[in-house]
Design an enzyme around this catalytic site. Structure first.
Site, PDB file in Angstrom:
ATOM      1  N   ASP A  25       0.834  -1.210   0.000  1.00  0.00           N
ATOM      2  CA  ASP A  25       0.000   0.000   0.000  1.00  0.00           C
ATOM      3  C   ASP A  25       0.866   1.256   0.000  1.00  0.00           C
ATOM      4  O   ASP A  25       1.984   1.254   0.509  1.00  0.00           O
ATOM      5  CB  ASP A  25      -0.914  -0.028   1.237  1.00  0.00           C
ATOM      6  CG  ASP A  25      -2.086   0.921   1.090  1.00  0.00           C
ATOM      7  OD1 ASP A  25      -2.366   1.397  -0.036  1.00  0.00           O
ATOM      8  OD2 ASP A  25      -2.730   1.213   2.121  1.00  0.00           O
ATOM      9  N   HIS A  42       2.607   3.625  -8.978  1.00  0.00           N
ATOM     10  CA  HIS A  42       2.327   2.217  -9.302  1.00  0.00           C
ATOM     11  C   HIS A  42       3.495   1.605 -10.078  1.00  0.00           C
ATOM     12  O   HIS A  42       3.870   0.460  -9.845  1.00  0.00           O
ATOM     13  CB  HIS A  42       1.036   2.105 -10.114  1.00  0.00           C
ATOM     14  CG  HIS A  42      -0.194   2.488  -9.332  1.00  0.00           C
ATOM     15  ND1 HIS A  42      -0.419   2.046  -8.051  1.00  0.00           N
ATOM     16  CD2 HIS A  42      -1.255   3.271  -9.651  1.00  0.00           C
ATOM     17  CE1 HIS A  42      -1.580   2.548  -7.615  1.00  0.00           C
ATOM     18  NE2 HIS A  42      -2.094   3.296  -8.564  1.00  0.00           N
ATOM     19  N   LEU A 136      10.979 -20.400  -4.458  1.00  0.00           N
ATOM     20  CA  LEU A 136       9.946 -19.565  -3.846  1.00  0.00           C
ATOM     21  C   LEU A 136       8.619 -19.686  -4.609  1.00  0.00           C
ATOM     22  O   LEU A 136       8.605 -19.704  -5.834  1.00  0.00           O
ATOM     23  CB  LEU A 136      10.412 -18.098  -3.913  1.00  0.00           C
ATOM     24  CG  LEU A 136       9.408 -17.046  -3.445  1.00  0.00           C
ATOM     25  CD1 LEU A 136       9.337 -17.015  -1.920  1.00  0.00           C
ATOM     26  CD2 LEU A 136       9.780 -15.662  -3.979  1.00  0.00           C
TER      27      LEU A 136
HETATM   28  C1  IPE Z   1      -5.446  -2.699  -0.279  1.00  0.00           C
HETATM   29  O1  IPE Z   1      -5.102  -1.371  -0.437  1.00  0.00           O
HETATM   30  C2  IPE Z   1      -5.418  -3.398  -1.605  1.00  0.00           C
HETATM   31  C3  IPE Z   1      -4.109  -3.588  -2.199  1.00  0.00           C
HETATM   32  C4  IPE Z   1      -2.953  -3.303  -1.641  1.00  0.00           C
HETATM   33  C5  IPE Z   1      -4.101  -4.198  -3.514  1.00  0.00           C
HETATM   34  P1  IPE Z   1      -6.206  -0.242  -0.619  1.00  0.00           P
HETATM   35  O2  IPE Z   1      -5.465   1.033  -0.801  1.00  0.00           O
HETATM   36  O3  IPE Z   1      -7.150  -0.622  -1.683  1.00  0.00           O
HETATM   37  O4  IPE Z   1      -6.966  -0.279   0.781  1.00  0.00           O
HETATM   38  P2  IPE Z   1      -7.862   0.796   1.518  1.00  0.00           P
HETATM   39  O5  IPE Z   1      -8.867   1.284   0.522  1.00  0.00           O
HETATM   40  O6  IPE Z   1      -6.955   1.911   1.957  1.00  0.00           O
HETATM   41  O7  IPE Z   1      -8.456   0.077   2.675  1.00  0.00           O
HETATM   42  C1  IPE Z   2      -1.389   0.326  -3.464  1.00  0.00           C
HETATM   43  O1  IPE Z   2      -1.225   1.695  -3.474  1.00  0.00           O
HETATM   44  C2  IPE Z   2      -1.703  -0.249  -4.819  1.00  0.00           C
HETATM   45  C3  IPE Z   2      -3.104  -0.686  -4.973  1.00  0.00           C
HETATM   46  C4  IPE Z   2      -4.008  -0.669  -4.053  1.00  0.00           C
HETATM   47  C5  IPE Z   2      -3.492  -1.180  -6.277  1.00  0.00           C
HETATM   48  P1  IPE Z   2      -2.458   2.683  -3.470  1.00  0.00           P
HETATM   49  O2  IPE Z   2      -2.852   2.958  -4.894  1.00  0.00           O
HETATM   50  O3  IPE Z   2      -3.564   2.193  -2.623  1.00  0.00           O
HETATM   51  O4  IPE Z   2      -1.804   3.985  -2.845  1.00  0.00           O
HETATM   52  P2  IPE Z   2      -2.433   4.953  -1.764  1.00  0.00           P
HETATM   53  O5  IPE Z   2      -2.940   4.098  -0.641  1.00  0.00           O
HETATM   54  O6  IPE Z   2      -3.532   5.701  -2.438  1.00  0.00           O
HETATM   55  O7  IPE Z   2      -1.295   5.812  -1.343  1.00  0.00           O
HETATM   56 MG    MG Z   3      -4.036   2.390  -0.680  1.00  0.00          MG
END
Ligand code: IPE
Ligand code: IPE
Ligand code: MG
Length: 251
Positions: A25, A42, A136
């Site tokens: 995240d 990303h 792995l």
């Molecule tokens: C969780 O992250 C999903 C992934 C890392 C793929 P999100 O960014 O979607 O989660 P929330 O919305 O903050 O709970």
């Molecule tokens: C994690 O990073 C990737 C996915 C959930 C696909 P985020 O896109 O959720 O990044 P934040 O949480 O908005 O910083």
């Molecule tokens: Mg996120």
């Protein structure tokens, strides 16, 4: 003399946890902090996946599960979804040969329905090519939601009962777990979430019953071997009791 600015790569104290799962995240916040578009976060996140896979292999982790796209991530803007799908395509196309050469077995968990045909094909290709690998196991949770997985298992149980293959009384912890999407995988010993958020966001709800949860402030694109080692060190400081009174050692 080692470079004083280099991170200390001390080997974690204790055996590597068998199964580490990561909620990757913070890509968007990593980018926002630098005035960059979320897409750049990303893209840099994919590089962090490569580092994590390499480090996990080196540290002797057997199973690494990464949460790459949740069932709920479809609620994001179409342009971001399309960027994420593009990155998955490129990851499989660019990295599959390397993963295979490194004896990594790739498995994908999540709902396949609703994915475009080319992505569905790439996922099958990744699994088929690496099926016999013994290093792995990299589990990519893609279009994955834990509640959805549990509902699928409940449907399978109900269907088995309806067909007379199973009695309702035979549904217990073991037979139900066998109906989940990856029944042969051990439960994660350690779940790491980056970016400072402290929640599971519908990740491995069944399997995490006794996982150790480690939340780290690092945004996912900055994740590296040192961060993984620190999380493993934290794991070793925990006492896993599984409801009993005696701490279980190892993982
Ligand atoms: C969780 O992250 C999903 C992934 C890392 C793929 P999100 O960014 O979607 O989660 P929330 O919305 O903050 O709970
Ligand atoms: C994690 O990073 C990737 C996915 C959930 C696909 P985020 O896109 O959720 O990044 P934040 O949480 O908005 O910083
Ligand atoms: Mg996120």
């Amino acid at each position: 003399m080692p470079d004083a600015g280099a991170p200390q790569l001390s080997t974690p104290k204790g055996p590597a946890p068998r199964h580490v799962a990561i909620i990757m995240d913070g890509n968007g916040r990593w980018a926002a902090a630098r005035g960059l578009p979320r897409a750049e976060g990303h893209r840099r996140g994919v590089e962090a996946i490569r580092r994590a896979v390499r480090a996990a292999g080196e540290l002797g982790i057997r199973y690494l599960t990464v949460f790459s796209f949740s069932s709920e991530n479809w609620t994001r803007p179409a342009a971001e979804i399309s960027e994420l799908m593009g990155l998955l395509r490129r990851f499989v196309r660019n990295d599959l040969a390397d993963l295979h050469a490194n004896n990594v077995r790739v498995r994908i968990v999540g709902e396949r329905e609703g994915l475009t045909a080319d992505i569905a094909r790439l996922l099958v290709e990744a699994e088929d090519l690496t099926r016999g690998n013994t290093g792995l196991t990299l589990v990519v949770a893609f279009n994955y939601g834990a509640r959805q997985e549990i509902v699928r298992a409940a449907q399978r149980a109900a269907q088995a009962v309806a067909r007379g293959e199973m009695a309702a009384e035979d549904i217990d912890l073991e037979s139900f777990a066998a109906l989940l999407d990856m029944p042969d995988l051990p439960d994660p010993d350690l779940i790491i979430r980056t970016s400072g958020e402290q929640r599971l966001s519908n990740f491995l709800l069944w399997q995490s019953a006794y996982s150790e949860l480690v939340f780290i402030p690092t945004y996912w694109p900055d994740f590296d071997r040192a961060a993984l080692e620190q999380a493993i060190d934290e794991f070793h400081r925990r006492e896993r009791r599984f409801g009993g009174l005696v701490a279980q050692t190892g993982s």
